[in-house]
Design a protein around this motif. Structure first.
Motif, short mmCIF file in Angstrom:
data_model
loop_
_atom_site.label_atom_id
_atom_site.label_comp_id
_atom_site.label_asym_id
_atom_site.label_seq_id
_atom_site.Cartn_x
_atom_site.Cartn_y
_atom_site.Cartn_z
N ASP A 150 40.49 22.97 -45.19
CA ASP A 150 41.96 22.98 -45.26
C ASP A 150 42.51 24.38 -45.01
N LYS A 151 41.88 25.40 -45.62
CA LYS A 151 42.33 26.77 -45.39
C LYS A 151 42.19 27.15 -43.92
N LEU A 152 41.04 26.82 -43.34
CA LEU A 152 40.79 27.19 -41.95
C LEU A 152 41.81 26.56 -41.01
N MET A 153 42.06 25.29 -41.20
CA MET A 153 42.97 24.60 -40.29
C MET A 153 44.40 25.12 -40.45
N SER A 154 44.77 25.43 -41.67
CA SER A 154 46.11 25.96 -41.90
C SER A 154 46.26 27.35 -41.28
N LEU A 155 45.26 28.20 -41.47
CA LEU A 155 45.32 29.55 -40.91
C LEU A 155 45.31 29.53 -39.39
N HIS A 156 44.51 28.64 -38.81
CA HIS A 156 44.46 28.56 -37.35
C HIS A 156 45.77 28.02 -36.79
N ALA A 157 46.38 27.08 -37.49
CA ALA A 157 47.69 26.58 -37.05
C ALA A 157 48.71 27.72 -37.03
N GLY A 158 48.61 28.62 -37.99
CA GLY A 158 49.49 29.78 -38.00
C GLY A 158 49.26 30.69 -36.81
N VAL A 159 47.98 30.85 -36.42
CA VAL A 159 47.65 31.65 -35.23
C VAL A 159 48.31 31.04 -33.99
N LEU A 160 48.18 29.73 -33.84
CA LEU A 160 48.75 29.06 -32.67
C LEU A 160 50.28 29.17 -32.66
N LEU A 161 50.89 29.10 -33.83
CA LEU A 161 52.35 29.22 -33.90
C LEU A 161 52.80 30.62 -33.48
N ARG A 162 52.09 31.64 -33.92
CA ARG A 162 52.44 33.01 -33.52
C ARG A 162 52.27 33.20 -32.01
N ARG A 163 51.24 32.58 -31.45
CA ARG A 163 51.06 32.67 -29.99
C ARG A 163 52.20 31.97 -29.25
N GLN A 164 52.60 30.82 -29.76
CA GLN A 164 53.69 30.09 -29.12
C GLN A 164 54.98 30.90 -29.17
N ASN A 165 55.24 31.54 -30.29
CA ASN A 165 56.45 32.37 -30.40
C ASN A 165 56.39 33.56 -29.44
#
Length: 732
Positions: free
Chosen positions: A267-282
């Motif tokens: 759960d931690k990994l998937m949440s943290l990686h989703a944050g990485v993808l969001l920052r890249r999208q921004n």
């Protein structure tokens, strides 16, 4: 722990033969229940079964529920099996070798070197007779604690892995001493042509990594650039920091694989990686905004003036191709020789991706004057290319190009070059003013007839070669389409399959797939929309013909080679397992010098694609001094037979085709197995005839079909067409 449920579970697990599960649950049960003779003996028996005699003695010291006679019996049994405990010093050499690789290839782990060794203090390693390694610690007078559990490592082998797709990062969240890491690593090594997946080993406990480094040689994983290790209390923070700095890595939603028995970080990994993808999208959206502002000010007059200068050119391609990535490279070489600054945008490794963020960041930085795409159009790039002049080089008749929507997308800053002008312009509405006819050229940087060393191995010694990956078979292509299509279309697909086979068996050719399919559709009264029709014509029917055409030709050559003892080699992936042609498989060959060596070392090369003679591989072989034998394609002879083409051109008629460009092409063409054998034997037995036949064809290739000559003409055409009044009017 629910004592009664745990007891029932242990007995059931024993009956099911799950000996490691019995030990895991049973050990924890005994730590909580001081008096249960039956379960004590079940666990003792389980320890003996897996060769852990030392733990039998240890448990006997802790238990008070066995009488003296029973305890002696178990003690004697323990003396007959291995102790099971493995001193860390016994594995020190393996650990040191693995640790050196870890630090060399994963520098961020260097700070943990001392902590890794210290993490094993007070921890014990046991090895069962099955080869399973178990990690534990024990305080005097207490039951041993297993880290993380007593686990049956065969579960690692049986564990079902998720569907693996390109770009998906694989997180192994927790380190098991079983084979799960090796299994995942091997399963992700190749998921498509030049494609693999990155694997991240993540654990917050350094002791788990230290033990993993001790118990086996990990060089295969640790030395590979697609394997990443993040371990320790800051493992998750270090992983996020790393991914934030590598936008070409882990660019799709992640997949977390949790080994049996470990504490999951999923759960931690998937949440943290989703944050990485969001920052890249921004970040992507911010750059897109800057580029929109820049290009909003650039009209046709701007580009008409700018293109006269030799500014930066970018080309976008992919490693997941056979020829296209090399074509893009060779285009770049030619442009550099002309004085342009060239940037090739391609995945840096098989496990990396070329992302939209990478592309727009590069466009912002270099401000290109032209973008080059191969077999793709600007409209497919999700507006990444804005209104930059774009050249699409059409090398293959693909569905994304062969449709009216593609033709309608071509604007005044889009240029299309290559073959298939009649179809693209006449059939699909590409503007003729934007089309530049161009062949598939050869790079004389990479392919030339300079001598090769004579110390090469026997793998280059042959009479004739074919170069190309195994594309599949007619049967497999039909089966996939049949399986993926609605049941009601199945009978029609079967009819199409049989008609294509009939064409091949009769020695005829499908030159116009749409006409071929239209005749069958009209005959049978089948109704379908335009998109479905185009898809069936090109992606199904013509692809069937293409596969069958190649397979049939290679079968002719293989049969001849077996019968005569001639040396035939097939270079490319996938041929080793071919039932008929596997004995001729020579494996993949790198494009460039290794392939040049092949061409320079063989007298004959085989070309057998429906498109005919005019292909980059043909020109590469000829530039190296090999004679190419080509199966007849009507396209090479103005859609008529060789005899008719010869008669009509002799009478003075101009018939624009490959045979018109290449003097003596008719001498290289064969229609069937007998004609192939006749030509092959003639040229193999008579070197002078072979050289005389090759010379005029090679002269044409070097004069007209090199990247240097073709790119000069294309760039001149783009400059001229940007400056025409017709184009200016179209832009308004």
């Amino acid at each position: 722990m629910n004592i009664q449920q745990a007891r029932q579970q242990i007995i059931a697990l024993r009956q099911q033969g799950k000996k490691y599960a019995v030990l895991d649950v049973g050990w924890r049960y005994l730590a909580a229940v001081p008096d249960d003779t039956e379960i004590t003996e079940l666990v003792l028996g389980g320890l003996l079964d897996v060769g852990l005699g030392g733990l039998v003695r240890e448990l006997l010291q802790l238990r008070g529920d066995l009488d003296q006679q029973a305890a002696k019996k178990w003690q004697a049994a323990a003396d007959a099996v291995p102790v099971g405990r493995v001193p860390w010093t016994e594995l020190a050499d393996t650990y040191r070798a693995n640790l050196a690789l870890l630090i060399a290839n994963h520098p961020h782990m260097a700070e943990h070197e001392q902590a890794l060794e210290q993490s094993l203090r007070g921890l014990h390693l046991y090895r069962t007779t099955d080869g399973h390694h178990l990690l534990s610690r024990r305080q005097a007078g207490h039951y041993r604690e297993w880290l993380p559990a007593i686990t049956d490592h065969t579960h690692d082998v049986k564990m079902e892995l998720p569907e693996l797709r390109h770009g998906t990062p694989i997180f192994i969240d927790g380190i098991s001493l079983g084979p799960i890491v090796e299994r995942v690593f091997d399963a992700t090594a190749s998921i498509g042509l030049n494609q693999s997946l990155p694997v991240f080993l993540v654990d917050e406990e350094l002791s788990h990594l230290a033990a993993w480094l001790h118990v086996a040689d990990r060089s295969k994983q640790l030395a590979d650039e697609r394997f990443f290790v993040f371990c320790g209390a800051r493992a998750l923070d270090d992983l996020v920091e790393f991914l934030d700095g590598h936008d070409d890595l882990a660019s799709a939603p992640c997949c977390a694989i949790t080994p049996p028995g470990v504490v999951a970080l999923r759960d931690k990994l998937m949440s943290l990686h989703a944050g990485v993808l969001l920052r890249r999208q921004n970040a992507y959206l911010e750059i897109v905004k800057q580029l929109k502002d820049r290009y909003a000010q650039r009209d046709l007059d701007y580009w008409r003036a700018r293109v006269q200068d030799k500014g930066p050119v970018i080309a976008v391609t992919s490693r997941a191709t056979t020829m296209l990535q090399y074509s893009a490279r060779d285009i770049g070489h030619a442009l550099e020789d002309m004085g342009y600054e060239f940037h090739l945008l391609i995945e840096a490794a098989d496990h990396l991706q070329l992302t939209g963020l990478h592309v727009v960041r590069h466009i912002l930085e270099v401000d290109p004057v032209l973008c080059v795409l191969i077999d793709h159009l600007r409209c497919e790039q999700d507006k990444l290319l804005f209104n930059i002049p774009t050249l699409t080089w059409v090398q293959d008749p693909l569905p994304n190009l062969l449709n009216a929507q593609a033709g309608a997308s071509i604007g005044p800053l889009d240029f299309v070059c290559g073959y298939y002008q009649d179809r693209l312009v006449g059939e699909f509405g590409y503007p003729e003013s934007q089309f530049i006819v161009a062949p598939f050229p050869v790079s004389t940087r990479a392919f030339h007839a300079d001598p090769v060393s004579t110390d090469h191995g026997p793998e280059y010694d042959c009479d004739i070669v074919y170069v190309g990956h195994m594309p599949g078979t007619m049967e497999s292509h039909f089966a996939k389409w049949h399986g993926d299509s609605p049941a009601e279309i199945g009978p029609f697909l079967q009819i199409l399959y049989e008609r294509v086979k009939n064409v091949l068996d009769s020695g005829k050719h499908i030159t116009l797939p749409a006409v071929f399919l239209r005749g069958i559709v009209n005959e049978l009264g089948v109704r379908m929309d335009e998109k479905e029709f185009e898809n069936l014509a090109y992606a199904f029917a013509y692809r069937l013909f293409d596969l069958g055409y190649r397979q049939q030709t290679l079968s002719w050559v293989g049969e001849w080679a077996r019968r005569t003892g001639r040396r035939f080699r097939i270079y490319g992936r996938g041929w080793d397992d071919h039932s008929e042609l596997g004995s001729f498989a020579a494996g993949p060959i790198a494009h460039g010098e290794p392939l040049r060596r092949v061409y320079c070392s063989t007298p004959l090369v085989l070309q057998c694609i429906p498109g005919g003679f005019m292909h980059q591989r043909t020109y590469e072989a000829i530039a190296c001094g090999a004679l190419v034998l080509v199966r007849f394609s009507p396209k090479d002879f103005y859609q008529v037979s060789v005899e008719e083409w010869t008669r009509r051109t002799a009478a003075g008629e101009v018939m624009d085709s490959a045979a018109n460009d290449f003097p003596g092409l008719a001498k290289l063409v064969f229609h069937d197995a007998a004609e192939f054998e006749q030509s092959a034997e003639k040229y193999l037995q008579d070197r002078r005839t072979r050289e005389r036949t090759l010379a005029p064809i090679r002269d044409v290739v070097l004069q007209k079909y090199t990247y240097a000559s073709v790119m000069k003409r294309i760039m001149t055409e783009i400059k001229q067409r940007l400056g025409t009044a017709e184009l200016a009017e179209a832009a308004r």
